[in-house]
Design an enzyme around this catalytic site. Structure first.
Site, PDB file in Angstrom:
ATOM      1  N   GLY A 158      51.860  25.024  31.138  1.00  0.00           N
ATOM      2  CA  GLY A 158      50.446  24.725  31.302  1.00  0.00           C
ATOM      3  C   GLY A 158      49.847  24.337  29.965  1.00  0.00           C
ATOM      4  O   GLY A 158      50.362  24.676  28.916  1.00  0.00           O
ATOM      5  N   VAL A 209      50.760  26.566  27.014  1.00  0.00           N
ATOM      6  CA  VAL A 209      51.444  27.775  27.449  1.00  0.00           C
ATOM      7  C   VAL A 209      52.915  27.470  27.686  1.00  0.00           C
ATOM      8  O   VAL A 209      53.263  26.497  28.361  1.00  0.00           O
ATOM      9  CB  VAL A 209      50.818  28.343  28.738  1.00  0.00           C
ATOM     10  N   LYS A 238      51.126  31.737  24.896  1.00  0.00           N
ATOM     11  CA  LYS A 238      50.047  30.759  24.722  1.00  0.00           C
ATOM     12  C   LYS A 238      49.884  30.485  23.244  1.00  0.00           C
ATOM     13  O   LYS A 238      49.666  31.389  22.450  1.00  0.00           O
ATOM     14  CB  LYS A 238      48.751  31.302  25.316  1.00  0.00           C
ATOM     15  N   GLY A 274      45.785  22.899  28.139  1.00  0.00           N
ATOM     16  CA  GLY A 274      44.359  22.917  28.365  1.00  0.00           C
ATOM     17  C   GLY A 274      43.901  24.336  28.140  1.00  0.00           C
ATOM     18  O   GLY A 274      44.614  25.132  27.536  1.00  0.00           O
ATOM     19  N   GLY A 275      42.737  24.640  28.641  1.00  0.00           N
ATOM     20  CA  GLY A 275      42.213  25.948  28.337  1.00  0.00           C
ATOM     21  C   GLY A 275      42.113  26.060  26.838  1.00  0.00           C
ATOM     22  O   GLY A 275      41.548  25.192  26.190  1.00  0.00           O
ATOM     23  N   PHE A 276      42.732  27.072  26.321  1.00  0.00           N
ATOM     24  CA  PHE A 276      42.654  27.241  24.880  1.00  0.00           C
ATOM     25  C   PHE A 276      43.920  26.805  24.161  1.00  0.00           C
ATOM     26  O   PHE A 276      44.038  26.978  22.971  1.00  0.00           O
ATOM     27  CB  PHE A 276      42.351  28.692  24.534  1.00  0.00           C
ATOM     28  N   GLY A 277      44.872  26.303  24.865  1.00  0.00           N
ATOM     29  CA  GLY A 277      46.087  25.904  24.164  1.00  0.00           C
ATOM     30  C   GLY A 277      47.187  25.538  25.132  1.00  0.00           C
ATOM     31  O   GLY A 277      46.957  25.252  26.299  1.00  0.00           O
ATOM     32  N   ASP A 295      34.768  32.811  30.924  1.00  0.00           N
ATOM     33  CA  ASP A 295      35.354  31.570  31.434  1.00  0.00           C
ATOM     34  C   ASP A 295      36.054  31.817  32.771  1.00  0.00           C
ATOM     35  O   ASP A 295      37.214  31.470  32.943  1.00  0.00           O
ATOM     36  CB  ASP A 295      36.317  30.976  30.405  1.00  0.00           C
TER      37      ASP A 295
END
Ligand code: NAG
Ligand code: NAG
Ligand code: NAG
Length: 674
Positions: free
Chosen positions: A367, A374, A391, A369-372, A490
């Site tokens: 994954g 994964v 992550k 996006g989000g904060f980084g 979030d």
């Protein structure tokens, strides 16, 4: 008697003849001609001073390659250059072959001259730029009566700048040349070809002075050309010569070295006065060129030592860079720890994570996006394989990292079945790595919107309702049941992971705060995701548990309806559901049509009502998570939902955020806009 008279006559004739003959020899002395095909056995015909010598194989060596030496060599008999009748300088001609061997290819000096001098030596002459010809005091003195053709290999005579020179000059009583030409010859096509005096090859010179026209011509060329170029390099009227030349002059050579040095050799020399040119030197009869071996050996030695040292240096550099590479690779894996990092129990070793993720291989990415980004990783312990999710985030500012790690430490102690377990963290360079339990089924949004991965069908009602209650339970734990209040900031489907029991697990809690605190402390930027942000967030940016409740409300409506909270237009999910609720058709029209009739009407009404309550524009009107969970569990009756609209309460997104409204905008995207 007559016989006696004739005897007397004969006697007088003899006397007369005897007087006549010496007179004849005296006049014949006014011309000079000589040729040295090499100088073997001619020590007595030459006046050698200073460093000059005749080498065993017959070369006239003016200087060797010692520093600061001078040498002169003059033909030992005086030469009459002035015409008997009118005392003008008569014609003369000379030719010689020379070789200059510099001590190193770029560093020869200083040069030599062909000289007309009133003396067969040059007493008090100095070395270096004075070329063994003159000295500092008498340089330029008209009483010198010296004319020289200089072959200069060091430029810059008075400013003593030691640039490399390569020119021929005409010097009258002085070392400043009246005429100066870079060394060159004219080839058959008339092109001027430069060459070096210090090349170490034999070079032939012709100097001819024509008395009637007072013209001096000089031709100089490497003997390898085979024949004399027809055009001279210098052809110059030199009336000044008249002031120089005295009754008797000596012809010869001077040479000198300074801090730069060359060996100066003359291989052969011919000279003649009068208009007949000097005898031609037979080049094949000249002694062999000076042995260049000493220099060559030195040169070879230099080359060899250069190669050896270069090889050594290169080898050392290769070894060093190899070691550096290994060191860097190690460094990549071994972290350099700051003191404070040591006493945090949840810290992971970078090497461990590196190995667990195949060196953060792209095919391990599950994954982003989000904060980084994964990565899926597996840590092999003694008894079993532990699946982890790593992550990798690069905080905009490293300043906040220390505080953040402290927070991670405490977040790491959060334990709840509906939270993604944060196992630990690791700091590596500018990267921060967070290690979570690996949750196999992916995130809620992939289950809601992408092709169903489970059972080949849409997410069932039961699963949806369980997930909603699970998320509520996790949020309640964060807000109220732990020692500190934790605001998630979030809440959205992509932050909800579904485990193999179909239990939801909230992830990424608290992360947004890092960004709030970090580089963005000077700006009030709303952190969160468009569509899930409470109206008050867009106004003052203050997150609270109530803003988490709002986001949960949107998420709940989303779970029931299967619709994204906003679209590119003015659509807002809560308002849309509210229209169904307030309108005549019944709120159940909002339920995901893909479920058909496969849902529990009571639970659906309940979920929609709770969702609408949570989405209330006024934060004070939203229930706390504890109440939300009680409603969903049926422990408490849901109060009547009053009709509201976000558009009337001026729910709006900041104008600069309107553009990226499409799709799922993460807080990262917001941050990068700044
Ligand atoms: C140089 O020496 C050789 C041998 O002694 C002699 O034959 C020759 O004439 C000499 N040359 C001059 C120019 O004196
Ligand atoms: C001097 O005499 C020579 C011949 O003896 C002649 O060639 C030359 O031109 C004369 N020079 C002058 C200036 O008269
Ligand atoms: C130069 O010398 C060589 C060998 O001594 C001789 O064979 C040749 O004929 C000479 N050349 C001239 C032009 O005198």
């Amino acid at each position: 008697m007559g016989k006696a008279r004739s005897m007397v006559k004969l006697f007088f004739l003899v006397i007369f003849l005897q007087i006549l003959v010496p007179a004849h020899t005296a006049t014949s002395k006014t011309s000079t001609e000589f040729i040295f095909q090499g100088f073997n056995g001619n020590q007595s015909e030459l006046e050698l001073e200073g460093d000059s010598t005749i080498t065993p194989n017959g070369l006239l060596r003016l200087t060797d390659r010692d520093s600061d030496v001078a040498g002169t060599a003059f033909y030992d008999k005086p030469v009459r250059l002035l015409d008997n009748t009118n005392s003008t300088v008569g014609s003369f001609s000379t030719s010689f072959v020379f070789i200059i061997i510099p001590s190193s290819s770029n560093n020869g000096g200083f040069g030599f001259t062909f000289t007309l001098s009133p003396t067969p030596d040059r007493p008090d002459a100095e070395t270096a730029q004075y070329l063994g010809l003159l000295n500092k005091e008498d340089d330029g003195d008209p009483d010198n009566h010296v004319f020289a053709v200089e072959f200069d290999t060091v430029q810059g005579y008075k400013d003593s700048t030691d640039r490399i020179g390569n020119h021929i000059g005409l010097n009258f009583n002085s070392l400043s040349s009246d005429v100066q030409e870079p060394v060159a010859y004219f080839d058959k096509e008339g092109h001027k070809e430069d060459f070096q005096l210090t090349s170490g090859e034999p070079i032939q010179v012709f100097i001819d002075y024509d008395g009637p026209t007072k013209t001096l011509t000089i031709t100089v060329y490497p003997t390898r050309l085979g024949s004399r170029p027809t055009t001279p390099l210098i052809s110059q009227r030199v009336p000044k010569l008249q002031e120089i030349v005295q009754e008797e002059m000596f012809v010869g050579f001077t040479a000198a070295t300074g801090d730069k040095s060359s060996a100066h050799y003359v291989m052969g020399w011919s000279f003649s006065t009068g208009r007949v040119p000097a005898a031609t030197l037979n080049l094949s009869e000249l002694p062999a060129p000076p042995p260049n071996r000493a220099k060559k050996r030195r040169f070879n030695k230099e080359i060899i030592s250069l190669i050896v040292s270069l090889t050594t240096v290169i080898t050392i550099m290769l070894v060093l860079s190899f070691l550096l590479l290994i060191y860097k690779r190690r460094l990549n894996q071994e972290e350099i720890l700051e003191d404070w990092e040591l006493d945090h129990p949840h810290r992971f070793r970078y090497k461990e994570l590196f190995n667990a993720t195949d060196g953060f291989n792209d095919n391990r990415i599950i994954g982003s996006g989000g904060f980084g980004t994964v990565y899926k990783g597996s840590i092999t312990t003694t008894d079993d394989d532990d699946q982890i999710a790593v992550k990798k985030i690069t905080p905009n500012s490293i300043q906040g990292v220390r505080e953040f790690v402290a927070e991670i430490e405490s977040l790491g102690r959060l334990r709840h079945k509906n939270l993604v377990n944060l196992q630990g963290w690791c700091k590596h360079g500018n990267d921060l790595l967070l290690i979570y339990d690996y949750i196999p089924n992916g995130s809620l949004d992939s289950l809601l919107y992408s092709k169903p991965r489970l059972c080949g069908a849409v997410l069932t009602w039961n699963a949806r309702f369980q997930i909603a209650k699970g998320i509520a339970s996790g949020l309640l734990y964060l807000h109220e049941e732990w020692e500190k209040i934790v605001i998630h900031r979030d809440v959205k489907p992509s932050n909800v992971l579904i485990d193999d029991q179909m239990n939801p697990r909230l992830g990424d809690f608290g992360l947004a705060r890092l960004y709030e605190r970090g580089s963005l402390s000077h700006t009030t930027v709303v952190v969160g995701t468009i569509g899930y942000m409470a109206p008050e967030l867009t106004r003052n940016g203050n997150s609270s548990s109530a803003s988490d409740v709002f986001a949960f409300g949107v998420l709940l409506l989303e779970i029931v309806s299967g619709r994204k909270p906003t679209d590119s237009g003015s659509f807002f999910l809560a308002d849309w559901v509210m229209e169904m609720h307030a309108g005549g058709g019944g709120v159940l029209r909002a339920v995901d049509s893909r479920l058909g009739s496969g849902y529990d009407e009571g639970e659906a009404r309940l979920a929609l009502a709770v969702g609408l309550l949570c989405c209330h524009p006024k934060r004070g009107s939203r229930p706390a998570m504890r109440m939300v969970l009680r409603y969903l569990n049926g422990d408490e009756d849901v109060p009547e939902v009053e009709v509201y609209s976000h558009s009337s309460s001026r729910y709006s997104v900041p104008s600069d955020l309107k553009e990226p409204l499409k799709g799922d905008i993460s807080s990262d995207a917001l941050l990068q806009k700044n």
